[in-house]
Design a protein around this motif. Structure first.
Motif, PDB file in Angstrom:
ATOM      1  N   LEU A  23     -19.699   0.326 -47.464  1.00 20.56           N
ATOM      2  CA  LEU A  23     -20.635   1.400 -47.188  1.00 20.56           C
ATOM      3  C   LEU A  23     -21.991   0.800 -46.839  1.00 20.56           C
ATOM      4  N   GLY A  24     -22.475   1.135 -45.662  1.00 19.71           N
ATOM      5  CA  GLY A  24     -23.752   0.589 -45.224  1.00 19.71           C
ATOM      6  C   GLY A  24     -24.878   1.588 -45.403  1.00 19.71           C
ATOM      7  N   ASP A  25     -26.023   1.127 -45.887  1.00 18.55           N
ATOM      8  CA  ASP A  25     -27.224   1.952 -46.065  1.00 18.55           C
ATOM      9  C   ASP A  25     -28.079   1.806 -44.815  1.00 18.55           C
ATOM     10  N   SER A  26     -28.136   2.866 -44.010  1.00 19.08           N
ATOM     11  CA  SER A  26     -28.871   2.763 -42.742  1.00 19.08           C
ATOM     12  C   SER A  26     -30.374   2.645 -42.954  1.00 19.08           C
ATOM     13  N   GLY A  27     -30.883   3.019 -44.162  1.00 17.80           N
ATOM     14  CA  GLY A  27     -32.326   2.922 -44.388  1.00 17.80           C
ATOM     15  C   GLY A  27     -32.769   1.514 -44.641  1.00 17.80           C
ATOM     16  N   THR A  28     -32.035   0.753 -45.460  1.00 19.01           N
ATOM     17  CA  THR A  28     -32.461  -0.593 -45.834  1.00 19.01           C
ATOM     18  C   THR A  28     -31.635  -1.673 -45.188  1.00 19.01           C
ATOM     19  N   ALA A  78     -25.328  11.486 -36.737  1.00 21.82           N
ATOM     20  CA  ALA A  78     -25.122  10.461 -35.721  1.00 21.82           C
ATOM     21  C   ALA A  78     -26.469   9.976 -35.203  1.00 21.82           C
ATOM     22  N   SER A  79     -26.604   8.683 -35.159  1.00 21.22           N
ATOM     23  CA  SER A  79     -27.841   8.092 -34.651  1.00 21.22           C
ATOM     24  C   SER A  79     -27.498   7.075 -33.579  1.00 21.22           C
ATOM     25  N   VAL A  80     -28.379   6.946 -32.618  1.00 22.69           N
ATOM     26  CA  VAL A  80     -28.165   5.991 -31.532  1.00 22.69           C
ATOM     27  C   VAL A  80     -28.418   4.585 -32.053  1.00 22.69           C
ATOM     28  N   SER A  81     -27.401   3.745 -31.921  1.00 24.37           N
ATOM     29  CA  SER A  81     -27.506   2.362 -32.390  1.00 24.37           C
ATOM     30  C   SER A  81     -27.309   1.409 -31.228  1.00 24.37           C
ATOM     31  N   THR A  82     -27.854   0.241 -31.396  1.00 26.47           N
ATOM     32  CA  THR A  82     -27.640  -0.814 -30.413  1.00 26.47           C
ATOM     33  C   THR A  82     -26.360  -1.556 -30.777  1.00 26.47           C
ATOM     34  N   ILE A  83     -25.446  -1.581 -29.833  1.00 21.61           N
ATOM     35  CA  ILE A  83     -24.119  -2.175 -30.074  1.00 21.61           C
ATOM     36  C   ILE A  83     -24.066  -3.539 -29.398  1.00 21.61           C
ATOM     37  N   ARG A  84     -23.716  -4.550 -30.174  1.00 16.87           N
ATOM     38  CA  ARG A  84     -23.566  -5.897 -29.632  1.00 16.87           C
ATOM     39  C   ARG A  84     -22.078  -6.126 -29.353  1.00 16.87           C
ATOM     40  N   VAL A  85     -21.763  -6.390 -28.090  1.00 11.73           N
ATOM     41  CA  VAL A  85     -20.379  -6.511 -27.629  1.00 11.73           C
ATOM     42  C   VAL A  85     -19.993  -7.976 -27.559  1.00 11.73           C
ATOM     43  N   SER A  86     -18.798  -8.284 -28.047  1.00 11.22           N
ATOM     44  CA  SER A  86     -18.299  -9.655 -27.981  1.00 11.22           C
ATOM     45  C   SER A  86     -18.024 -10.049 -26.532  1.00 11.22           C
ATOM     46  N   PRO A  87     -18.385 -11.260 -26.100  1.00 13.00           N
ATOM     47  CA  PRO A  87     -18.186 -11.653 -24.702  1.00 13.00           C
ATOM     48  C   PRO A  87     -16.717 -11.650 -24.274  1.00 13.00           C
ATOM     49  N   THR A 118     -25.446   0.882 -26.068  1.00 17.16           N
ATOM     50  CA  THR A 118     -25.882   1.875 -27.051  1.00 17.16           C
ATOM     51  C   THR A 118     -24.753   2.850 -27.333  1.00 17.16           C
ATOM     52  N   GLY A 119     -24.768   3.386 -28.538  1.00 17.56           N
ATOM     53  CA  GLY A 119     -23.773   4.365 -28.916  1.00 17.56           C
ATOM     54  C   GLY A 119     -24.200   5.135 -30.150  1.00 17.56           C
ATOM     55  N   ARG A 120     -23.685   6.385 -30.279  1.00 18.91           N
ATOM     56  CA  ARG A 120     -23.993   7.214 -31.430  1.00 18.91           C
ATOM     57  C   ARG A 120     -22.948   6.947 -32.514  1.00 18.91           C
ATOM     58  N   VAL A 121     -23.362   6.392 -33.621  1.00 16.71           N
ATOM     59  CA  VAL A 121     -22.476   6.043 -34.723  1.00 16.71           C
ATOM     60  C   VAL A 121     -22.646   7.082 -35.810  1.00 16.71           C
ATOM     61  N   ASP A 122     -21.545   7.810 -36.142  1.00 22.32           N
ATOM     62  CA  ASP A 122     -21.637   8.877 -37.134  1.00 22.32           C
ATOM     63  C   ASP A 122     -20.928   8.520 -38.435  1.00 22.32           C
ATOM     64  N   THR A 123     -20.545   7.269 -38.612  1.00 20.31           N
ATOM     65  CA  THR A 123     -19.877   6.863 -39.846  1.00 20.31           C
ATOM     66  C   THR A 123     -20.769   5.907 -40.635  1.00 20.31           C
ATOM     67  N   GLU A 165     -24.358   8.083 -23.829  1.00 21.11           N
ATOM     68  CA  GLU A 165     -24.738   6.704 -24.147  1.00 21.11           C
ATOM     69  C   GLU A 165     -23.816   5.737 -23.396  1.00 21.11           C
ATOM     70  N   SER A 166     -23.301   4.732 -24.117  1.00 26.51           N
ATOM     71  CA  SER A 166     -22.364   3.761 -23.511  1.00 26.51           C
ATOM     72  C   SER A 166     -20.977   3.874 -24.142  1.00 26.51           C
ATOM     73  N   HIS A 167     -20.616   5.084 -24.568  1.00 20.47           N
ATOM     74  CA  HIS A 167     -19.351   5.257 -25.273  1.00 20.47           C
ATOM     75  C   HIS A 167     -18.159   4.867 -24.401  1.00 20.47           C
ATOM     76  N   PHE A 168     -18.156   5.324 -23.156  1.00 20.66           N
ATOM     77  CA  PHE A 168     -17.034   5.007 -22.285  1.00 20.66           C
ATOM     78  C   PHE A 168     -16.927   3.508 -22.042  1.00 20.66           C
ATOM     79  N   GLU A 169     -18.034   2.844 -21.795  1.00 23.30           N
ATOM     80  CA  GLU A 169     -18.005   1.401 -21.549  1.00 23.30           C
ATOM     81  C   GLU A 169     -17.535   0.624 -22.784  1.00 23.30           C
ATOM     82  N   LEU A 170     -17.738   1.205 -23.975  1.00 31.74           N
ATOM     83  CA  LEU A 170     -17.348   0.514 -25.199  1.00 31.74           C
ATOM     84  C   LEU A 170     -15.864   0.672 -25.518  1.00 31.74           C
ATOM     85  N   ILE A 171     -15.280   1.836 -25.222  1.00 32.29           N
ATOM     86  CA  ILE A 171     -13.879   2.063 -25.600  1.00 32.29           C
ATOM     87  C   ILE A 171     -12.897   1.760 -24.471  1.00 32.29           C
ATOM     88  N   TRP A 172     -13.331   1.827 -23.220  1.00 32.73           N
ATOM     89  CA  TRP A 172     -12.377   1.683 -22.126  1.00 32.73           C
ATOM     90  C   TRP A 172     -11.722   0.308 -22.070  1.00 32.73           C
TER      91      TRP A 172
END
Length: 415
Positions: free
Chosen positions: A121-126, A157-166, A176-181, A230-237
């Motif tokens: 469980l990640g705390d988005s505040g700290t 859901a908040s917009v987060s910066t997603i780092r993609v593996s090369p 970028t993507g909206r992460v709701d978990t 956001e970049s949801h399609f580019e992340l899952i496709w």
């Protein structure tokens, strides 16, 4: 003509007003379907992704059976988007299917029980990470309903910066993507990281035998209303870039599972009622003493009353030259039958019998009856060589007259 036109216009306006008011008062509504269904065009469905995938893969179909019935073979993909009610047995059967050379892509906000993907469980505040507990896992499972899904998408859901593996996507870099978990995949596992945000890993893949299992914690990116944000399609496709022989979209764990077999197309109450009626019918037949199988006629009956007996008696009379006596016996039986049926005297003449038959038989049958009641030709009654010389002609006449006599007797017996 002018009055007729007004009448037509008034009728058309009345019909139009009736239709408009009817549509306005009773406006049809689309059925409120559960989220993540691959055939749902609602904003929380995944039909848009499935339709696009159908243009890139050989076959994209729904899977509505248990995972123990997954098709045999390899080079296939199973996609499960936020499945509910997955048991330990289901996971073991799915792993056995992957080991045969198939792939699985699992979208789940908190994949409880999926090893080696533990979640934290990640705390988005700290930005600190706390150990996940069973209570939080149960809460996340309850949040998978449609109402909470929509609320979490809008509010948490908040917009987060997603780092993609090369080695995952050629685009690489930051998206970028909206992460709701609030959950993240536990770091330090055997899985290969596909992409992550500042709070932890969001997607990981592990090789199992000649297949692979990929877990993604953002199923909301697959929905029709968010896949183009956001970049949801580019992340899952890139997850579906590999060609497969068949792609199966799991609907079993969305409450749309079916049972295999012919009886699966019928409701359970109908099958139960049919079985009970069948048992009642068998019991009734048993009580009635019905027998099953063919009914065989005893040979003794056939010998005494059937064709075999008739042929034997005819041969005996022919051998001794008693054709005339046999015809006389038949004629006597015919007269007795006429007496029983019509009250005709046994000593009546052939003409009297024909008159009595006029109202009961056709003309041809009445004439035949009169001829049969006449004295038979005296061609038989001889024995020895002389009878043997006449046997060729007398036998033919005897057979013809006997057949006609038998037909007449049978007709009168049925009358």
């Amino acid at each position: 003509m002018r009055g007729l036109n007004k009448l037509h216009v008034g009728l058309a306006l009345s019909i139009l007003i009736f239709l408009v008011l009817g549509y306005w008062l009773v406006k049809p509504k689309l059925p409120d379907q559960p989220p993540y269904l691959s055939f749902s065009a609602d904003i929380d469905g995944t039909k848009a992704w499935k339709e696009l995938l159908s243009t890139k893969q050989k076959a994209v179909k729904e899977w509505r059976l248990s995972w123990k019935n997954l098709p045999k073979g390899k080079a296939m993909l199973l996609v499960a988007v936020q499945p509910s009610g997955v048991t330990k047995a289901d996971r073991e059967q799915l792993l056995a299917w992957v080991l045969k050379g198939n792939d699985v892509v699992l979208f789940d906000r908190n994949p409880e029980g999926w090893e080696p993907w533990g979640t934290v469980l990640g705390d988005s505040g700290t930005g600190s990470m706390a150990k996940s507990t069973k209570d939080s896992a149960k809460e996340s499972t309850k949040e998978s309903t449609k109402e909470s899904t929509k609320e979490s998408t809008k509010e948490s859901a908040s917009v987060s910066t997603i780092r993609v593996s090369p080695d995952y996507s050629s685009a690489g870099g930051l998206l970028t993507g909206r992460v709701d978990t609030p959950y993240r995949i536990k770091p330090g596992g055997n899985g290969r990281v596909l992409f992550e945000d500042e709070y932890g890993v969001l997607a990981s893949r592990i090789e199992e035998g000649s297949g692979s299992i990929t877990v993604v914690l953002t199923p909301n990116w697959m929905q029709n209303g968010t896949i183009d944000q956001e970049s949801h399609f580019e992340l899952i496709w890139p997850l579906f870039a590999k060609p497969w022989d068949a792609v199966w979209v799991d609907e079993t764990h969305h409450g749309l599972g079916t049972k295999p077999g012919l009886l699966a197309v019928y409701p359970a109450w109908l099958v139960l009622a049919s079985v009970q009626l069948g048992l009642a019918l068998l019991l009734w037949l048993w009580l009635r003493g019905k027998r099953f199988g063919p009914v065989y006629t005893p040979r003794a009956w056939t010998v005494r009353r059937g064709d075999e007996g008739v042929h034997a008696v005819a041969a005996w009379y022919e051998r001794l030259g008693y054709q005339h006596e046999a015809l006389a016996h038949q004629q006597l039986f015919l007269r007795q039958l006429l007496h029983q049926r019509w009250g005709l005297s046994p000593s009546a003449s052939a003409l009297q019998a024909a008159e009595a038959a006029a109202g009961r038989m056709s003309e041809a049958q009445a004439a035949q009856l009169a001829r049969l009641l006449e004295e038979p030709p005296a061609s038989g009654g001889l024995a020895g060589p002389r009878a043997a010389k006449q046997r060729g002609v007398s036998t033919q006449a005897f057979v013809q007259r006997t057949r006609e006599m038998g037909e007449m007797i049978a007709y009168l017996e049925k009358e």
